[in-house]
Write a protein that holds these residues in place. Structure first.
Motif, PDB file in Angstrom:
ATOM      1  N   GLY A  11     -19.867 100.904  93.649  1.00  0.00           N
ATOM      2  CA  GLY A  11     -18.664 101.134  94.431  1.00  0.00           C
ATOM      3  C   GLY A  11     -17.458 100.353  93.967  1.00  0.00           C
ATOM      4  O   GLY A  11     -16.597 100.008  94.766  1.00  0.00           O
ATOM      5  N   GLY A  12     -17.380 100.075  92.671  1.00  0.00           N
ATOM      6  CA  GLY A  12     -16.191  99.428  92.112  1.00  0.00           C
ATOM      7  C   GLY A  12     -15.099 100.446  91.827  1.00  0.00           C
ATOM      8  O   GLY A  12     -15.176 101.604  92.266  1.00  0.00           O
ATOM      9  N   PRO A  13     -14.067 100.055  91.074  1.00  0.00           N
ATOM     10  CA  PRO A  13     -12.960 100.980  90.801  1.00  0.00           C
ATOM     11  C   PRO A  13     -13.391 102.274  90.118  1.00  0.00           C
ATOM     12  O   PRO A  13     -12.909 103.355  90.462  1.00  0.00           O
ATOM     13  N   THR A  14     -14.312 102.179  89.153  1.00  0.00           N
ATOM     14  CA  THR A  14     -14.761 103.393  88.457  1.00  0.00           C
ATOM     15  C   THR A  14     -15.503 104.320  89.405  1.00  0.00           C
ATOM     16  O   THR A  14     -15.217 105.528  89.471  1.00  0.00           O
ATOM     17  N   GLY A  15     -16.460 103.776  90.146  1.00  0.00           N
ATOM     18  CA  GLY A  15     -17.237 104.600  91.061  1.00  0.00           C
ATOM     19  C   GLY A  15     -16.393 105.251  92.123  1.00  0.00           C
ATOM     20  O   GLY A  15     -16.549 106.444  92.428  1.00  0.00           O
ATOM     21  N   MET A  16     -15.471 104.496  92.707  1.00  0.00           N
ATOM     22  CA  MET A  16     -14.639 105.053  93.770  1.00  0.00           C
ATOM     23  C   MET A  16     -13.654 106.090  93.240  1.00  0.00           C
ATOM     24  O   MET A  16     -13.349 107.080  93.918  1.00  0.00           O
ATOM     25  N   THR A  17     -13.149 105.885  92.022  1.00  0.00           N
ATOM     26  CA  THR A  17     -12.247 106.878  91.436  1.00  0.00           C
ATOM     27  C   THR A  17     -12.979 108.185  91.185  1.00  0.00           C
ATOM     28  O   THR A  17     -12.489 109.277  91.528  1.00  0.00           O
ATOM     29  N   LEU A  54      -2.178 106.647  85.820  1.00  0.00           N
ATOM     30  CA  LEU A  54      -3.247 107.491  86.341  1.00  0.00           C
ATOM     31  C   LEU A  54      -3.349 107.387  87.867  1.00  0.00           C
ATOM     32  O   LEU A  54      -3.580 108.388  88.554  1.00  0.00           O
ATOM     33  N   LEU A  55      -3.168 106.190  88.396  1.00  0.00           N
ATOM     34  CA  LEU A  55      -3.243 106.016  89.849  1.00  0.00           C
ATOM     35  C   LEU A  55      -2.034 106.620  90.558  1.00  0.00           C
ATOM     36  O   LEU A  55      -2.080 106.875  91.763  1.00  0.00           O
ATOM     37  N   ASP A  56      -0.960 106.847  89.816  1.00  0.00           N
ATOM     38  CA  ASP A  56       0.210 107.515  90.382  1.00  0.00           C
ATOM     39  C   ASP A  56      -0.127 108.916  90.879  1.00  0.00           C
ATOM     40  O   ASP A  56       0.512 109.426  91.802  1.00  0.00           O
ATOM     41  N   SER A  57      -1.096 109.558  90.236  1.00  0.00           N
ATOM     42  CA  SER A  57      -1.447 110.944  90.596  1.00  0.00           C
ATOM     43  C   SER A  57      -2.520 111.010  91.671  1.00  0.00           C
ATOM     44  O   SER A  57      -2.988 112.095  92.010  1.00  0.00           O
ATOM     45  N   ARG A  58      -2.935 109.868  92.197  1.00  0.00           N
ATOM     46  CA  ARG A  58      -3.965 109.829  93.232  1.00  0.00           C
ATOM     47  C   ARG A  58      -3.379 109.201  94.479  1.00  0.00           C
ATOM     48  O   ARG A  58      -2.774 108.131  94.411  1.00  0.00           O
ATOM     49  N   GLU A  59      -3.572 109.865  95.610  1.00  0.00           N
ATOM     50  CA  GLU A  59      -2.922 109.436  96.832  1.00  0.00           C
ATOM     51  C   GLU A  59      -3.929 109.054  97.908  1.00  0.00           C
ATOM     52  O   GLU A  59      -5.064 109.523  97.918  1.00  0.00           O
ATOM     53  N   VAL A  60      -3.478 108.199  98.795  1.00  0.00           N
ATOM     54  CA  VAL A  60      -4.206 107.902 100.028  1.00  0.00           C
ATOM     55  C   VAL A  60      -3.156 107.742 101.114  1.00  0.00           C
ATOM     56  O   VAL A  60      -2.135 107.079 100.924  1.00  0.00           O
ATOM     57  N   GLY A  61      -3.358 108.404 102.229  1.00  0.00           N
ATOM     58  CA  GLY A  61      -2.375 108.364 103.305  1.00  0.00           C
ATOM     59  C   GLY A  61      -1.065 109.025 102.943  1.00  0.00           C
ATOM     60  O   GLY A  61      -0.016 108.664 103.493  1.00  0.00           O
TER      61      GLY A  61
END
Length: 217
Positions: A11-17, A54-61
């Motif tokens: 459940g680190g950054p790779t797994g959660m991504t 890469l995280l720019d294209s992933r959203e939360v909330g």
């Protein structure tokens, strides 16, 4: 026996991504993380420009993860390796020409929130003890249950339990050294721009300059 399409181990950054991306694509995903709680230390506290893109294209909330990280960290324009040698990230052709300095707990938390918001199930305190693959899928066994899945993603780090259980070799070599990771308060933190690598013959560290603390590694 529980059923899902994909089991992500770690459940680190790779797994959660991976979990968030697969869940967003409509797959049923379960993340099995052996730690009962998120790791509290800063750990990998430097997020590089390409990762921020890469995280720019992933959203939360409804907001990009990068935007939220920028609110919780500090940016530095260069990495000072030693006197006279620096990586000038400010010269990059990127919307994020800097290193973002923030504890890995912040990155992990946002990626976990996103994975769960997209529909992934995250189970903490669940250590994988056995994996059995056959022609129809994979059975992943933990201490208290078994999961039947079409696929398993091994995102459980350098000392991967999945790799050990499947007897998959690591094509690298051992380095005869050890590193102790610590979050410390510096009485006299360094000054000047950038993220500075400080070294002695016995130790090295990346001090993080803030108003209250420095992070040494």
């Amino acid at each position: 026996m529980e059923h899902t399409e994909v089991v992500v181990v770690g459940g680190g950054p790779t797994g959660m991504t991976v979990a968030g991306d697969l869940a967003r694509a409509g797959r049923s995903v379960v993340v099995l993380e052996r730690r009962p709680q998120p790791h509290p230390a800063s750990r990998a506290f430097a997020t590089m420009p390409r990762t921020l893109e890469l995280l720019d294209s992933r959203e939360v909330g409804g907001r990009s993860i990068t935007d939220q990280l920028l609110e919780q960290g500090a940016t530095v324009p260069q990495v000072n390796l030693w006197p006279g040698a620096a990586v000038r990230l400010a010269d990059l052709d990127s919307p994020h020409p800097y290193v973002l300095v923030a504890p890995q707990t912040v990155v992990d938390g946002l990626l976990a929130d996103r994975a769960q918001a997209e529909g992934a199930t995250v189970i903490r305190g669940s250590e994988v003890v056995d994996i059995d693959q056959d022609a129809d899928g994979v059975t992943v066994t933990t201490a208290d249950t078994s999961w039947r899945a079409s696929y398993v993603v091994a995102a459980d780090g350098a000392h991967s339990t999945v790799r050990r259980l499947l007897d998959i070799g690591f094509p690298g070599r051992a380095v005869l050294s050890s590193v102790v990771l610590a979050d410390v308060l510096l009485e006299h933190p360094p000054t000047g721009p950038g993220l500075t690598l400080g070294t002695t013959p016995e130790a090295f560290g990346f001090p993080r300059r803030t108003a209250t603390a420095g992070t040494g590694r």
